[in-house]
Design a protein around this motif. Structure first.
Motif, PDB file in Angstrom:
ATOM      1  N   ASP A  58      -9.690  10.276 -10.370  1.00 10.56           N
ATOM      2  CA  ASP A  58     -11.036   9.805 -10.008  1.00 10.56           C
ATOM      3  C   ASP A  58     -10.962   8.686  -8.973  1.00 10.56           C
ATOM      4  OD1 ASP A  58     -12.179  11.596 -11.743  1.00 10.56           O
ATOM      5  OD2 ASP A  58     -12.545  10.129 -13.341  1.00 10.56           O
ATOM      6  N   ARG A  59     -10.030   7.756  -9.159  1.00 13.72           N
ATOM      7  CA  ARG A  59      -9.876   6.653  -8.179  1.00 13.72           C
ATOM      8  C   ARG A  59      -9.372   7.188  -6.848  1.00 13.72           C
ATOM      9  NH1 ARG A  59     -11.588   5.556 -13.007  1.00 13.72           N
ATOM     10  NH2 ARG A  59     -12.186   3.358 -13.285  1.00 13.72           N
ATOM     11  N   ALA A  60      -8.478   8.152  -6.886  1.00 19.59           N
ATOM     12  CA  ALA A  60      -7.958   8.721  -5.648  1.00 19.59           C
ATOM     13  C   ALA A  60      -9.065   9.414  -4.853  1.00 19.59           C
ATOM     14  CB  ALA A  60      -6.835   9.707  -5.962  1.00 19.59           C
ATOM     15  N   ARG A  61      -9.923  10.144  -5.537  1.00 12.95           N
ATOM     16  CA  ARG A  61     -11.007  10.842  -4.843  1.00 12.95           C
ATOM     17  C   ARG A  61     -11.991   9.849  -4.229  1.00 12.95           C
ATOM     18  NH1 ARG A  61     -11.704  15.411  -9.589  1.00 12.95           N
ATOM     19  NH2 ARG A  61     -10.217  16.925  -8.716  1.00 12.95           N
ATOM     20  N   MET A  62     -12.277   8.783  -4.957  1.00 14.84           N
ATOM     21  CA  MET A  62     -13.184   7.771  -4.427  1.00 14.84           C
ATOM     22  C   MET A  62     -12.574   7.110  -3.192  1.00 14.84           C
ATOM     23  SD  MET A  62     -13.570   4.193  -4.310  1.00 14.84           S
ATOM     24  CE  MET A  62     -12.732   3.507  -5.746  1.00 14.84           C
ATOM     25  N   LEU A  63     -11.287   6.800  -3.236  1.00 16.46           N
ATOM     26  CA  LEU A  63     -10.630   6.151  -2.103  1.00 16.46           C
ATOM     27  C   LEU A  63     -10.486   7.116  -0.926  1.00 16.46           C
ATOM     28  CD1 LEU A  63      -8.078   4.156  -4.227  1.00 16.46           C
ATOM     29  CD2 LEU A  63      -9.637   3.131  -2.543  1.00 16.46           C
ATOM     30  N   ASN A  64     -10.327   8.405  -1.190  1.00 18.48           N
ATOM     31  CA  ASN A  64     -10.328   9.403  -0.119  1.00 18.48           C
ATOM     32  C   ASN A  64     -11.622   9.330   0.682  1.00 18.48           C
ATOM     33  OD1 ASN A  64      -8.553  12.086  -1.883  1.00 18.48           O
ATOM     34  ND2 ASN A  64      -7.763  10.379  -0.686  1.00 18.48           N
ATOM     35  N   GLU A  65     -12.721   9.127  -0.028  1.00 17.22           N
ATOM     36  CA  GLU A  65     -14.023   9.041   0.643  1.00 17.22           C
ATOM     37  C   GLU A  65     -14.132   7.802   1.531  1.00 17.22           C
ATOM     38  OE1 GLU A  65     -16.876   9.180  -2.470  1.00 17.22           O
ATOM     39  OE2 GLU A  65     -16.489  11.293  -2.985  1.00 17.22           O
ATOM     40  N   HIS A  66     -13.296   6.812   1.276  1.00 18.81           N
ATOM     41  CA  HIS A  66     -13.277   5.599   2.103  1.00 18.81           C
ATOM     42  C   HIS A  66     -12.172   5.642   3.155  1.00 18.81           C
ATOM     43  CE1 HIS A  66     -15.759   4.048  -1.223  1.00 18.81           C
ATOM     44  NE2 HIS A  66     -16.193   3.148  -0.350  1.00 18.81           N
ATOM     45  N   GLY A  67     -11.551   6.788   3.320  1.00 16.24           N
ATOM     46  CA  GLY A  67     -10.563   6.942   4.386  1.00 16.24           C
ATOM     47  C   GLY A  67      -9.126   6.650   4.003  1.00 16.24           C
ATOM     48  N   TYR A  68      -8.841   6.560   2.715  1.00 13.41           N
ATOM     49  CA  TYR A  68      -7.485   6.292   2.263  1.00 13.41           C
ATOM     50  C   TYR A  68      -6.801   7.582   1.801  1.00 13.41           C
ATOM     51  CZ  TYR A  68      -8.614   1.275   1.983  1.00 13.41           C
ATOM     52  OH  TYR A  68      -8.979  -0.012   2.279  1.00 13.41           O
ATOM     53  N   GLY A  69      -5.536   7.726   2.161  1.00 19.22           N
ATOM     54  CA  GLY A  69      -4.703   8.740   1.540  1.00 19.22           C
ATOM     55  C   GLY A  69      -4.035   8.114   0.331  1.00 19.22           C
ATOM     56  N   VAL A  70      -3.584   8.926  -0.599  1.00 24.26           N
ATOM     57  CA  VAL A  70      -2.997   8.398  -1.833  1.00 24.26           C
ATOM     58  C   VAL A  70      -1.612   8.997  -2.066  1.00 24.26           C
ATOM     59  CG1 VAL A  70      -3.212   8.271  -4.346  1.00 24.26           C
ATOM     60  CG2 VAL A  70      -5.233   7.934  -2.900  1.00 24.26           C
ATOM     61  N   TYR A  71      -0.663   8.113  -2.332  1.00 28.50           N
ATOM     62  CA  TYR A  71       0.689   8.498  -2.708  1.00 28.50           C
ATOM     63  C   TYR A  71       0.903   8.149  -4.187  1.00 28.50           C
ATOM     64  CZ  TYR A  71       1.809   8.494   2.344  1.00 28.50           C
ATOM     65  OH  TYR A  71       1.850   8.737   3.694  1.00 28.50           O
ATOM     66  N   ILE A  72       1.543   9.049  -4.909  1.00 27.36           N
ATOM     67  CA  ILE A  72       1.973   8.768  -6.279  1.00 27.36           C
ATOM     68  C   ILE A  72       3.498   8.659  -6.237  1.00 27.36           C
ATOM     69  CG2 ILE A  72       2.054   9.565  -8.662  1.00 27.36           C
ATOM     70  CD1 ILE A  72      -0.768   8.838  -7.640  1.00 27.36           C
ATOM     71  N   TRP A  73       4.010   7.472  -6.548  1.00 27.22           N
ATOM     72  CA  TRP A  73       5.446   7.199  -6.418  1.00 27.22           C
ATOM     73  C   TRP A  73       6.031   6.870  -7.784  1.00 27.22           C
ATOM     74  CZ3 TRP A  73       7.989   2.030  -5.033  1.00 27.22           C
ATOM     75  CH2 TRP A  73       9.347   2.202  -4.740  1.00 27.22           C
ATOM     76  N   LEU A  74       6.905   7.715  -8.278  1.00 22.10           N
ATOM     77  CA  LEU A  74       7.634   7.454  -9.512  1.00 22.10           C
ATOM     78  C   LEU A  74       8.993   6.886  -9.141  1.00 22.10           C
ATOM     79  CD1 LEU A  74       6.802  10.723 -11.509  1.00 22.10           C
ATOM     80  CD2 LEU A  74       5.524   8.573 -11.405  1.00 22.10           C
ATOM     81  N   HIS A  75       9.372   5.774  -9.731  1.00 19.36           N
ATOM     82  CA  HIS A  75      10.575   5.087  -9.298  1.00 19.36           C
ATOM     83  C   HIS A  75      11.324   4.479 -10.482  1.00 19.36           C
ATOM     84  CE1 HIS A  75       7.347   2.102  -9.440  1.00 19.36           C
ATOM     85  NE2 HIS A  75       8.283   1.221  -9.756  1.00 19.36           N
ATOM     86  N   ASN A  76      12.559   4.089 -10.237  1.00 16.27           N
ATOM     87  CA  ASN A  76      13.394   3.454 -11.259  1.00 16.27           C
ATOM     88  C   ASN A  76      14.159   2.312 -10.596  1.00 16.27           C
ATOM     89  OD1 ASN A  76      15.327   2.758 -13.232  1.00 16.27           O
ATOM     90  ND2 ASN A  76      15.360   4.834 -14.034  1.00 16.27           N
TER      91      ASN A  76
END
Length: 323
Positions: free
Chosen positions: A137-155
């Motif tokens: 839901d947050r990603a879709r809202m930010l897409n509407e504001h011109g942001y792309g979204v990365y999901i980064w899993l890290h250790n």
């Protein structure tokens, strides 16, 4: 040099790492006046630790002002409380009403309000597995504001850190990011043992009923969880989080003071915790280390947040994207 601000980052390990590549303008958090014990005192200790160790301002604001204050930073980054995503909490049908979820939206709203180029939020892996719809839901809202979204899993252990600390990062940005390969090797506690021995000795945690039987149990125990290894003749009952370190592995994610040294009949000192988590030897807690119970007060502000190693790695990625 590009700028950044930290929101809800406890003692500021995240900021310490990011500041290697970005100018950290300030660290902002709620004042904590409406928190309940013991979280209230833990929160205030973390802010005090940040103030005496960092060169940037550390502000404590009313929660209504977190989203609207002006900062003009290129990057907003945050590691809000992760207890929201615990098994016990998310199994409750009312977990979506948890007031701490607001602290996840604080950096998002602040970044939007100030037209930042990136908004970064770190959390435990369960926040993605149990709360995926929340993040989508947050990603879709930010897409509407011109942001792309990365999901980064890290250790952290693959970034030169001494902890096996798996985490999830939500990165909304108007930049194109390049994630360079991380190391496939990691440092073990055994390899770092000499450096740990060279640290200044300090107070370490001891149970109230400390005795020679407990010390023998610690020496004889295998690495890993201690609760399941207690012999029948020993009255001592370790907590579920109690661990003994393994020489052949990095440290596990450490959440309390009951972590037993791999070769000695004692728990780690605050100096050893600090070294393993990745904070510099110059880092000083605001709570004097005089008694066993003081260790947890110095430890929690460091462990409840992003490792400086991870922050440094991500700061490099962001700086390269803004060149």
């Amino acid at each position: 040099m590009n700028s950044a601000i930290a929101i809800h980052t406890f003692a500021g390990g995240f900021a310490m790492g990011m500041a290697k590549h970005l100018v950290c303008k300030m660290q902002v958090d709620v004042n904590g006046d409406d928190m309940t014990p013991p979280r209230k005192s833990e929160h205030k200790t973390a802010l005090q630790d940040a103030r005496i160790n960092h060169p940037w301002p550390v502000l404590a604001l009313d929660k209504e002002k977190i989203r609207t204050f002006k900062h003009n930073a290129d990057v907003v980054f945050s590691n809000p409380p992760c207890a929201i995503w615990s098994n016990m909490n998310t199994k409750s049908k009312h977990w979506k009403d948890d007031g701490r979820l607001r602290m996840i939206d604080d950096p998002i709203e602040s970044g939007l309000e100030n037209e930042s180029r990136a908004i970064i939020i770190e959390s435990v892996l369960r926040s993605w597995t149990a709360g995926r719809n929340f993040w989508v839901d947050r990603a879709r809202m930010l897409n509407e504001h011109g942001y792309g979204v990365y999901i980064w899993l890290h250790n952290t252990k693959y970034m030169g850190g001494l902890q096996n600390r798996v985490r999830f990062m939500f990165i909304a940005t108007k930049l194109k990011l390049n994630f360079p390969p991380v190391s496939t090797k990691h440092i073990t506690i055994g390899e770092e043992l000499e450096n740990l021995k060279n640290l200044e000795p300090g107070i370490s945690y001891e149970p109230k009923a400390m005795n020679d039987d407990i010390r023998k149990f610690w020496l004889d125990a295998k690495p890993g969880r201690l609760k399941e290894q207690v012999p029948g003749w020993l009255e001592h009952k370790p907590s579920f989080a109690a661990r003994k370190l393994c020489l052949g592995k990095p440290a596990p994610t450490m959440v309390n003071q009951y972590v037993v040294h791999p070769t000695e009949a004692r728990c780690l000192s605050l100096n050893e915790f600090r070294h393993i988590i990745g904070f510099p030897d110059s880092w000083q807690p605001s709570r004097k280390q005089e008694r066993s119970c003081d260790v947890i007060a110095g430890l929690l502000p460091m462990t409840r947040g992003v490792s400086p190693r991870t922050g440094e790695h991500l700061g490099s990625i962001m700086a390269n994207a803004m060149e």
